[in-house]
Motif scaffolding. Sequence first.
Motif, PDB file in Angstrom:
ATOM      1  N   ASP A 297       0.810  -1.220   0.000  1.00  0.00           N
ATOM      2  CA  ASP A 297       0.000   0.000   0.000  1.00  0.00           C
ATOM      3  C   ASP A 297       0.841   1.267   0.000  1.00  0.00           C
ATOM      4  O   ASP A 297       0.355   2.328  -0.362  1.00  0.00           O
ATOM      5  CB  ASP A 297      -0.903   0.047   1.240  1.00  0.00           C
ATOM      6  N   GLU A 298       2.099   1.173   0.396  1.00  0.00           N
ATOM      7  CA  GLU A 298       2.880   2.373   0.690  1.00  0.00           C
ATOM      8  C   GLU A 298       3.355   3.167  -0.519  1.00  0.00           C
ATOM      9  O   GLU A 298       3.865   4.254  -0.375  1.00  0.00           O
ATOM     10  CB  GLU A 298       4.064   2.060   1.601  1.00  0.00           C
ATOM     11  N   PHE A 299       3.181   2.689  -1.736  1.00  0.00           N
ATOM     12  CA  PHE A 299       3.667   3.420  -2.904  1.00  0.00           C
ATOM     13  C   PHE A 299       2.564   4.198  -3.617  1.00  0.00           C
ATOM     14  O   PHE A 299       2.801   4.800  -4.650  1.00  0.00           O
ATOM     15  CB  PHE A 299       4.362   2.467  -3.888  1.00  0.00           C
ATOM     16  N   GLY A 300       1.352   4.165  -3.113  1.00  0.00           N
ATOM     17  CA  GLY A 300       0.248   4.869  -3.740  1.00  0.00           C
ATOM     18  C   GLY A 300      -0.138   4.284  -5.084  1.00  0.00           C
ATOM     19  O   GLY A 300      -0.708   4.967  -5.920  1.00  0.00           O
ATOM     20  N   ALA A 301       0.175   3.028  -5.314  1.00  0.00           N
ATOM     21  CA  ALA A 301      -0.104   2.381  -6.597  1.00  0.00           C
ATOM     22  C   ALA A 301      -1.449   1.674  -6.572  1.00  0.00           C
ATOM     23  O   ALA A 301      -1.884   1.179  -5.539  1.00  0.00           O
ATOM     24  CB  ALA A 301       1.003   1.385  -6.925  1.00  0.00           C
ATOM     25  N   GLY A 302      -2.094   1.618  -7.726  1.00  0.00           N
ATOM     26  CA  GLY A 302      -3.364   0.920  -7.852  1.00  0.00           C
ATOM     27  C   GLY A 302      -4.506   1.674  -7.210  1.00  0.00           C
ATOM     28  O   GLY A 302      -4.341   2.772  -6.667  1.00  0.00           O
ATOM     29  N   ASN A 303      -5.675   1.082  -7.294  1.00  0.00           N
ATOM     30  CA  ASN A 303      -6.874   1.683  -6.708  1.00  0.00           C
ATOM     31  C   ASN A 303      -6.967   1.440  -5.207  1.00  0.00           C
ATOM     32  O   ASN A 303      -7.421   2.285  -4.466  1.00  0.00           O
ATOM     33  CB  ASN A 303      -8.121   1.112  -7.398  1.00  0.00           C
ATOM     34  N   ARG A 304      -6.524   0.259  -4.773  1.00  0.00           N
ATOM     35  CA  ARG A 304      -6.526  -0.125  -3.358  1.00  0.00           C
ATOM     36  C   ARG A 304      -5.253  -0.882  -3.019  1.00  0.00           C
ATOM     37  O   ARG A 304      -5.276  -1.932  -2.397  1.00  0.00           O
ATOM     38  CB  ARG A 304      -7.748  -0.997  -3.039  1.00  0.00           C
ATOM     39  N   GLY A 305      -4.114  -0.342  -3.479  1.00  0.00           N
ATOM     40  CA  GLY A 305      -2.848  -1.023  -3.266  1.00  0.00           C
ATOM     41  C   GLY A 305      -2.641  -2.105  -4.304  1.00  0.00           C
ATOM     42  O   GLY A 305      -3.446  -2.271  -5.222  1.00  0.00           O
ATOM     43  N   VAL A 306      -1.548  -2.850  -4.169  1.00  0.00           N
ATOM     44  CA  VAL A 306      -1.194  -3.902  -5.126  1.00  0.00           C
ATOM     45  C   VAL A 306      -0.877  -5.174  -4.355  1.00  0.00           C
ATOM     46  O   VAL A 306      -0.171  -5.145  -3.351  1.00  0.00           O
ATOM     47  CB  VAL A 306       0.023  -3.476  -5.984  1.00  0.00           C
TER      48      VAL A 306
END
Length: 129
Positions: free
Chosen positions: A47-56
């Motif tokens: 979750d910490e990279f701000g990637a995806g809609n709800r994390g990766v």
Amino acid sequence: MGFSGCNKDKVNNNNPYLANYNFSFQINLNLPLYSNLQFAGNSVKVDEFGAGNRGVIIFNSGSGFYAFDGACPNQALSSCSTLIVSGSTATCPCDDAIYSLFNGQAPGKEYPLKQYRTEVNGTTIIVSN
């Protein structure tokens, strides 16, 4: 321990429920937070990279790494549309659909998990869209 291989195939991410963000991040499998990805059948939610809609969700299939969005692919974003990962499956709390992390599919569902590209370089996994 080193890994080799990649999954640079063009991934079709067209899904009317989920935004298509551009991002790229890397994780180091030697870090304790990601070390269980060194073993087949394990996954990590990032979750910490701000990637995806709800994390990766990153999953070690035993023959490579898969990266999927952490949002339910057949639901509009809502309070219940974050996938819950358990072993090699991810469950959507909105409709109880169970998705395989080996192929991103859930029986009877129109859209599979939103998949992202992965590339492995030694003990580093690069995930991008």
